[in-house]
Design an enzyme around this catalytic site. Structure first.
Site, PDB file in Angstrom:
ATOM      1  N   ASP A 457      30.331   3.803   5.262  1.00  0.00           N
ATOM      2  CA  ASP A 457      29.043   3.102   5.202  1.00  0.00           C
ATOM      3  C   ASP A 457      29.310   1.676   4.742  1.00  0.00           C
ATOM      4  OD1 ASP A 457      26.520   2.115   4.668  1.00  0.00           O
ATOM      5  OD2 ASP A 457      25.805   3.939   3.683  1.00  0.00           O
ATOM      6  N   HIS A 458      29.079   0.710   5.634  1.00  0.00           N
ATOM      7  CA  HIS A 458      29.430  -0.676   5.319  1.00  0.00           C
ATOM      8  C   HIS A 458      28.515  -1.286   4.253  1.00  0.00           C
ATOM      9  CE1 HIS A 458      31.938  -4.017   5.806  1.00  0.00           C
ATOM     10  NE2 HIS A 458      32.050  -4.042   7.117  1.00  0.00           N
ATOM     11  N   ARG A 459      27.416  -0.620   3.914  1.00  0.00           N
ATOM     12  CA  ARG A 459      26.600  -1.097   2.790  1.00  0.00           C
ATOM     13  C   ARG A 459      27.320  -0.855   1.473  1.00  0.00           C
ATOM     14  NH1 ARG A 459      21.336   2.457   3.620  1.00  0.00           N
ATOM     15  NH2 ARG A 459      23.029   3.978   3.669  1.00  0.00           N
TER      16      ARG A 459
END
Length: 487
Positions: A457-459
């Site tokens: 998850d790039h967040r």
């Protein structure tokens, strides 16, 4: 609670998960007339998460099973009735429950008297237009109805008189009109009918108390069987290659296709994957690894006395390598709190293992996997996989995961781009281990090679952190003797 209610006890479908609304009855372990004891498993149900055995909380004789196998039942609906005092003599539980005072179920509604204009016969024996008074006693529980107003009672009586209906006798040739009341169906069934374009007023109910079930809606939505063709000769028509003689082209699709309702684990998996794919921004990175030394270590561990009786395979060492990499890069163990706009960092790892089962893909997890030794991890991994394949995974093992491994290599697949399990920051795909030519110490040699893929998850995980974790796992598998221990 009266004596009848105390004697005939109804066991209702419990919420066996976290907020589940329905479950499908897979199999009954008892039948009417069987003796049951408190804590005895009476049926197996499948929820959106797993198959679960249901124990009954009282002792007695089974009087009635309210649903057949394969029926989807809402949480809170009675599924079985037990006579807790069979020595009191035979009695029908439905009749006993129907005989309960109205005050036990709900406050009594006062019945208004008809206006003076209504005929006396209608007052003594109200008759619905198109129906006569049944002389046979019914065994079905009476449906709850709202009390009619005095004006409505008089209106019905006058209508009966105008139609020539004699109270107490059936009206000959009188067409049966559909009831003006709203068809009885639960919200999920109404939604299903709306999606399929089915008018509930035209559906014949089969559920208790005249309730329309999912099966009724599906039956109503199914295309009617085509009428038999007339005997007159017809012009020859082209048929699909291999089609049986006499089969019309438009019916070939129905013969060669199967339609299966989406429910249970498959339905939950589909919903979760769509939610994850369109909520968390996915990034996937790949690395190809020489795992020759890992494969040698697997063979040595199989002979180790501390691992006797345990299942040792490459997946075990991949799991151990990922746990070591997470310990060295703890920020990857986190979750995104959308409501509070916070990142929740976790000082523990509940390691999920994607397991293919006959009912679909599920991802149970090993609680506190970071704190387990290699033998403990092997034992937990073996129990988790075998329980999942038997369909016996408890709901608690399906929640709270922090990171997941999916072993696509067992299917001969080199790698993939796995979708995150909802709420988790990363998932590692372990591909097939193949013997390939590889440059080792300046020479091309046959080595055991695999490909790892890490989706995150790039967040929560930026490219640097994700790359460090994946590179760490690869380095450990290349030289496993340094970091993988079981003491």
């Amino acid at each position: 609670m009266t004596a009848n209610a105390q004697r005939f006890r109804e066991f209702k479908m419990p919420d066996v998960g976290e907020g589940l609304t329905e479950a499908e009855i897979l199999s009954w372990h008892v039948k009417p007339g069987d003796e049951v004891t408190d804590g005895q498993v009476v049926c197996e149900v499948e929820t959106a998460k797993a198959a679960v055995e249901l124990p009954i909380p009282f002792t007695g004789t089974v009087s009635e099973l309210h649903f057949d196998e394969g029926t989807t039942v809402d949480v809170g609906a009675p599924i079985i009735t037990v006579d807790t005092d069979p020595a009191a003599g035979p009695a029908a539980p439905a009749a006993a429950l129907a005989a309960e005072p109205a005050a036990e179920a709900e406050p009594a509604v006062p019945q208004p008297e008809p206006e003076p204009e209504a005929p006396k016969e209608a007052k003594r024996q109200p008759v619905l237009v198109g129906y006569g008074v049944s002389t046979a006693s019914t065994k079905r529980r009476p449906r709850k109805q709202a009390a009619a107003s005095p004006q409505e009672g008089a209106k019905q009586a006058l209508q009966a008189e105008l139609n020539g209906t004699v109270p107490g006798a059936p009206a000959p040739d009188a067409p049966t009109a559909p009831a003006a009341t709203r068809p009885l169906a639960k919200p999920p069934v109404r939604k299903l009918a709306k999606d399929l374009g089915v008018d509930l007023a035209l559906v014949t109910p089969s559920g208790p108390e005249g309730i329309i079930t999912r099966e009724d809606v599906h039956a109503a939505a199914a295309p009617a069987a085509p009428a038999p063709a007339p005997a007159a000769p017809a012009a020859p028509s082209a048929q699909a290659p291999g089609a049986p003689a006499g089969v019309e082209p438009q019916s070939m699709a129905a013969i060669r296709e199967r339609r299966v309702p989406v429910k249970g684990v498959r339905k939950a998996t589909a919903s979760a994957m769509v939610s994850s794919a369109f909520t968390a921004p996915h990034v996937t990175e790949f690395v190809t690894v020489d795992v020759t030394r890992t494969m040698r270590l697997v063979e040595k561990l199989k002979q180790d006395k501390d691992m006797a009786g345990l299942r040792v395979n490459p997946l075990l060492l991949v799991a151990r390598a990922l746990l070591v990499a997470i310990r060295r890069n703890p920020d990857i163990s986190a979750s995104w709190d959308e409501e509070n706009q916070e990142i929740v960092y976790k000082d523990y790892v509940n390691l999920g293992i994607a397991a293919a089962t006959p009912r679909g893909l599920i991802v149970p997890n090993i609680k506190d996997a970071h704190a387990k030794t290699l033998p403990e991890l092997s034992r937990a991994l073996g129990d988790l996989v075998s329980t999942a394949r038997e369909g016996k995974t408890p709901p608690g093992d399906m929640t709270g995961g922090t990171v997941t491994i999916t072993n696509v290599g067992v299917f001969g697949v080199d790698t993939g781009t796995p979708i995150l399990n909802p709420g988790e920051p990363a998932i590692l795909a372990f591909g097939a281990v193949r013997e390939q030519p590889w440059v080792h110490k300046g020479k091309v040699k046959p080595r055991h090679v695999t490909t790892l893929a890490l989706s995150f998850d790039h967040r929560l995980v930026d490219g640097e952190l994700g790359s460090r974790v994946l590179a760490d796992v690869a380095a450990i598998l290349e030289r496993p003797g340094r970091l993988i221990t079981w003491a």
